[in-house]
Design an enzyme around this catalytic site. Sequence first.
Site, PDB file in Angstrom:
ATOM      1  CB  CYS A  12      -0.886   0.003   1.238  1.00 39.63           C
ATOM      2  SG  CYS A  12       0.082   0.066   2.749  1.00 39.63           S
ATOM      3  CB  CYS A  99       1.218   5.189   7.133  1.00 41.66           C
ATOM      4  SG  CYS A  99      -0.065   5.590   5.947  1.00 41.66           S
ATOM      5  CD  GLU A 129      -2.652   1.482  12.720  1.00 40.19           C
ATOM      6  OE1 GLU A 129      -2.516   0.693  11.772  1.00 40.19           O
ATOM      7  OE2 GLU A 129      -3.680   2.159  12.899  1.00 40.19           O
ATOM      8  CB  SER A 267       4.115  -8.081   3.111  1.00 42.70           C
ATOM      9  OG  SER A 267       3.114  -8.022   4.041  1.00 42.70           O
TER      10      SER A 267
END
Length: 284
Positions: A12, A99, A129, A267
């Site tokens: 991504c 990100c 995260e 990935s």
Amino acid sequence: MEVIVAKSAGFCFGVKRAVDTVYEQIEKAEGTPIYTYGPIIHNEEVVKDLEEKGVQVIGENIPVSDREKGIVIIRSHGISRLQQENLEQQGFRIVDATCPFVKKIHRIVEKESQNGSAIVIIGNPNHPEVEGIVGWSSTPAIVVENAEDLEKLPDFTGRKVCIVSQTTFNYKKFKDLVEKIQKKGYDITVLNTICNATQERQVEAKRISASVDGMLVIGGKHSSNTQKLYEICKKECNNTHFIQTTDDLDPAWFGSSDRVGITAGASTPNNIIEEVQTDVRFKF
Ligand code: F3S
């Protein structure tokens, strides 16, 4: 044979940006040690390649105090404010490849908690995260992953509540949990911070697999998002195969196929997708 490669296959935006950052830093390093805080991506080959180029992985359980000072690259998941400050205090220079979608959540949580709101994060408490997001709240943030966790929520009467989400959380589950909290009648601000990269990849995989007579899903054996892609594609196209690299390709699969589709998990590096694409064109 026509080969269709999903545009959303593989990394991504946030992961690509983080991986590119490491390679850029290697170019510029001139002998300065480079570390990543945790593996930059869940892909052994990429991590091994970086290791060969001198990049070392550090992290919460890998002490840094005895390491030569250098650059620490923060991966797309981000880290907590305290972790970042600790590294800086120890003399490391931070290159932040968090990100931007995750960074946005850090800013919301930081600001809202400073303004007095209670912070509720919908997500998996053990995911790095989420651990990072928790660490940007000035007051203790509460993580909710399922309906049982709602039982443990304190009484927020008289307080503002700010709800955010882990970027990869399932939208339907997020909505259900939010609705349940809303029923309690608190003063709530809901910020849907789910990133649609995963969903876009799945929607495109579904569309392509429904229009082909052979489909390949590339990704790591243990990658849950690749497994999910495989399930979606298999439903649409029975001739769907899960592979890790070109070595797994079987010439028998697409002997009579006119159109073959390719997608890949989050990935999977681009070069693997390209190799598979080339092999499919020439082998079948
Ligand atoms: Fe990727 Fe960033 Fe979304 S890392 S999944 S683009 S939040």
